[in-house]
Design an enzyme around this catalytic site. Structure first.
Site, PDB file in Angstrom:
ATOM      1  N   ASP A  77       0.657  -1.220   0.061  1.00 31.83           N
ATOM      2  CA  ASP A  77      -0.175  -0.174   0.119  1.00 31.83           C
ATOM      3  C   ASP A  77       0.725   1.272  -0.006  1.00 31.83           C
ATOM      4  O   ASP A  77       0.387   2.338  -0.762  1.00 31.83           O
ATOM      5  CB  ASP A  77      -0.814  -0.105   1.266  1.00 31.83           C
ATOM      6  CG  ASP A  77      -2.004  -0.961   1.185  1.00 31.83           C
ATOM      7  OD1 ASP A  77      -2.361  -1.311  -0.022  1.00 31.83           O
ATOM      8  OD2 ASP A  77      -2.240  -1.671   2.291  1.00 31.83           O
ATOM      9  N   TYR A 122      -9.426  -1.389   4.601  1.00 28.11           N
ATOM     10  CA  TYR A 122      -8.846  -1.078   5.791  1.00 28.11           C
ATOM     11  C   TYR A 122      -8.599   0.372   6.471  1.00 28.11           C
ATOM     12  O   TYR A 122      -8.134   1.199   5.556  1.00 28.11           O
ATOM     13  CB  TYR A 122      -7.693  -2.112   5.671  1.00 28.11           C
ATOM     14  CG  TYR A 122      -7.937  -3.437   6.281  1.00 28.11           C
ATOM     15  CD1 TYR A 122      -8.182  -3.699   7.623  1.00 28.11           C
ATOM     16  CD2 TYR A 122      -8.220  -4.571   5.782  1.00 28.11           C
ATOM     17  CE1 TYR A 122      -8.276  -5.087   8.027  1.00 28.11           C
ATOM     18  CE2 TYR A 122      -8.428  -5.825   6.075  1.00 28.11           C
ATOM     19  CZ  TYR A 122      -8.505  -6.308   7.352  1.00 28.11           C
ATOM     20  OH  TYR A 122      -8.762  -7.354   7.737  1.00 28.11           O
TER      21      TYR A 122
END
EC number: 1.4.3.-
Length: 659
Positions: free
Chosen positions: A318, A406
């Protein structure tokens, strides 16, 4: 005992020059909005401005040499500061134009490009949010996709599509691509709870068009009932008021001072929060001593454990692919942080290079949760019962990065004991796949996850967050020591004889090279220390800090699995490398579609000397997540982290006033 008010007064008298120091700009200050726009203008007016599809993927300060920063800090920390100019203010930018990646260094004082290099290696820079947004809209106007949606009896206006990175699986990479997955809202705000399964959609990012499409199969759409993740309580009902008589904190520019700590706080698009030049006050000398030169989260690795066609590529990095700072969310008072916290903005460059304000992405607050910092009751003084102690009051710097489904809550916590605690909390929405199943009998299906609601399996996955920790423990000549706890036998011939048969003792091993600095946490009982071998306490102990680790979690993937090749460093939770200012991103700078040819595990193969050198510690916080029904429709936070704790750094407990 320690009195915070007296301590604050002592600090003020010990460093009367400190306020003037705080008012000076810091060499590690992030780029201001004006400077970001200046970078954009310089590049736009260069020959790159005439090339097609100019997009900005990374804009940050060009980190000055560490020696120059320390020299500047030292010169300004004297009672009568000497006038030493800060290092030259430069910026680093990575842009794409005409199908190529350009690495630029710009001198902001002269409005010029001093370095221009075309990157020709493997991997690509972080995706811009403009690209992600454009890719998310392509399916909604694509006739084949619309036909697939209509044939399922769904309304195209209720479809949301989310681009995901594609990774690398041994193929020759010639283009930047995204895989786009789509979901059906239809009565729910929980987008990820209703996946439209079976459709494969590939987007060429540079041309921004769909290059591959297939509709392989259909699975029942999970129901919308029971998917709402929103709290039914108003935020105000969560506010807890309490009073503490702590030392307070001061933020001047990007410099923070609290109790016995001072440090520099900055924000950038890739790492988000960065802590720099953190020093702690020694009560024995009333002088600040360095602990951490620079620290930030460096990379994440989130592989999902489903090798099927629609899922195998979901192995995300990420920070390198999207950016934690770019994904930072606006913090909610009384939910994300106490209502009394100080909230700070950050600035990043958009895809067009212009400065974008990110409001309230950092909060700073004093924490008192009812914990005890230290205490004791003494009953062995005749006629007296003596009780004393200190509450645990600490300073927290927090950000939240929302990356797709998330939410990562990242804390830096500074304690009056001299410790720095780093906390990672995970929450948010599970990533689910649609399935025929409505009941789990324990015998069939669910190979790759858990049935959490009818027709929805939450897929097993990992989270690895690797931290970059450039520790300078009382100076930048440090060593890494493994203090192994080993069982020793009491010899029968001991004099005088002992009824004991065994005890444990400490055997210290100093890592000489980088290969000796790798540690699989939990493999053997050991304490891990960073020491300054050139300095000792008055009693002769080596000055140091101890790394107190969290759960022993490392990657379980095969070494020869392509995602593991890209994130080879996750096989060990601790690495120690020689300092190199260009080595900050554990998965390599160009993480998107990378091959694992750059990054932490590759750098460590150099096997450089790390004894009595300037060293960097890398620590990975890891989670294996086998979901359960309580994680649906939203997951309560799970926590892990680590602590940097003084180990013979002070002459005694710094929370106790000296005599």
């Amino acid at each position: 005992m320690n009195n915070p008010l007296l301590q604050a007064l002592a600090l003020a008298f010990a460093l009367p020059f400190f306020s003037s120091l705080l008012s000076l700009s810091h060499p590690l200050d992030p780029l201001t909005p004006n400077e970001i726009n200046q970078v954009q203008l310089i590049i736009q007016n260069s020959n790159l401005g005439s090339l097609p599809n100019l997009t900005f993927h990374f804009v940050d300060i060009a980190e000055p040499d560490k020696s120059d920063v320390i020299r500047w800090l030292n010169s300004n920390s004297q009672p009568k500061p000497t006038k030493i100019k800060p290092p030259a203010r430069q910026a680093k930018a990575v842009v794409r134009a005409g199908g190529k990646t350009y690495e630029l260094v710009l001198d902001l004082a002269t409005n010029s490009i001093v370095s221009n290099h075309v990157y020709t290696g493997h991997g690509y820079p972080p995706l811009s949010f403009t690209e992600l947004f454009q890719a998310s809209k392509l399916p909604l106007k694509y006739s084949k996709f619309i036909d697939s949606i209509v044939s399922r009896g769904l309304n195209i206006s209720e479809v949301s599509c989310i681009p995901m990175t594609a990774g690398w699986y041994g193929e020759t990479v010639t283009t930047r691509i995204l895989r786009v997955n789509c979901f059906y809202r239809g009565g729910s705000v929980n987008v990820f709870a209703r996946p439209i399964e079976g459709i494969n959609l590939l987007v060429d990012v540079d041309t921004m068009r769909i290059t591959s499409y297939s509709d392989r199969f259909r699975a029942p759409l999970p129901k919308s009932e029971g998917t709402d993740f929103r709290s039914k309580k108003p935020a105000e009902s969560s506010i807890i008021t309490y009073n503490i008589s702590g030392p307070g904190f001061k933020i001047d520019g990007h410099n923070v001072r609290w109790a016995n700590w001072e440090f520099h706080l900055s924000f950038d698009a890739r790492a988000g929060v960065t802590i720099s030049t953190a020093s702690v006050l020694d009560p024995a000398t009333n002088k600040f001593r360095p602990v951490l030169y620079r620290g930030h989260v460096s990379e994440t690795f989130v592989p999902y454990m489903d090798p099927t066609t629609e899922w195998y590529y979901r192995t995300f990095m990420d920070i390198g692919e999207f950016g934690f700072g770019r994904s930072a969310d606006t913090l909610q008072p009384a939910i994300d942080c106490p209502a009394s916290a100080v909230f700070l903005d950050g600035y990043v460059a958009g895809g067009d290079g212009k400065a974008q304000k990110m409001a309230n992405v950092i909060c700073v607050f004093e924490r008192y949760s009812g914990d005890v910092g230290m205490r004791h009751t003494e009953i062995n003084v005749p006629g007296r019962v003596i009780r004393s102690g200190e509450p645990e009051i600490s300073l927290v710097v927090r950000m939240v990065a929302t990356v797709g489904n998330y939410d990562y809550i990242l804390d830096w916590e500074f304690k009056q004991s001299g410790s720095i605690k780093v906390g990672v909390d995970l929450t948010g929405i599970l990533e689910m796949k649609a399935t025929e199943q409505i009941y789990s009998d324990g015998k069939t299906g669910n190979t790759y996850g858990t049935l959490v609601t009818e027709n929805a399996v939450a897929v097993n996955h990992d989270h690895f967050l690797t931290y970059y920790l450039d520790l300078d423990v009382d100076g930048n000549r440090n060593s890494f020591v493994k203090a192994k706890l080993q069982t020793a036998r009491v010899p029968p011939s001991s004099n005088p004889p002992s009824p004991r048969r065994s005890y444990w003792t400490v055997v210290k091993e100093t890592a000489k090279t980088e290969s000796q600095g790798r540690v699989r946490v939990g493999a053997e009982p050991a304490e891990l220390l960073v020491v300054n071998p050139n300095k000792r306490t008055r009693l002769g102990n080596q000055i140091g800090y101890r790394l107190i680790t969290g759960q022993p979690v490392s990657s379980l993937l095969s070494d020869y699995d392509y995602p593991q090749m890209r994130a080879g460093y996750t096989k060990y939770q601790v690495w120690v490398t020689a300092y190199n200012k260009s080595e900050r991103w554990a998965g390599g700078f160009y993480a998107d579609r990378s091959r694992g040819e750059d990054g932490l595990s590759i750098w460590a193969w150099k096997n450089r000397a790390i004894e009595n050198r300037d060293i960097v510690v890398w620590y990975t916080v890891g989670f294996h997540h086998n979901p359960c029904q309580e994680d649906f429709p939203i997951m309560s936070t799970i926590h892990d982290g680590f602590e940097l704790r003084p180990a013979n750094f002070f002459e005694r407990n710094p929370m106790v006033n000296k005599d």
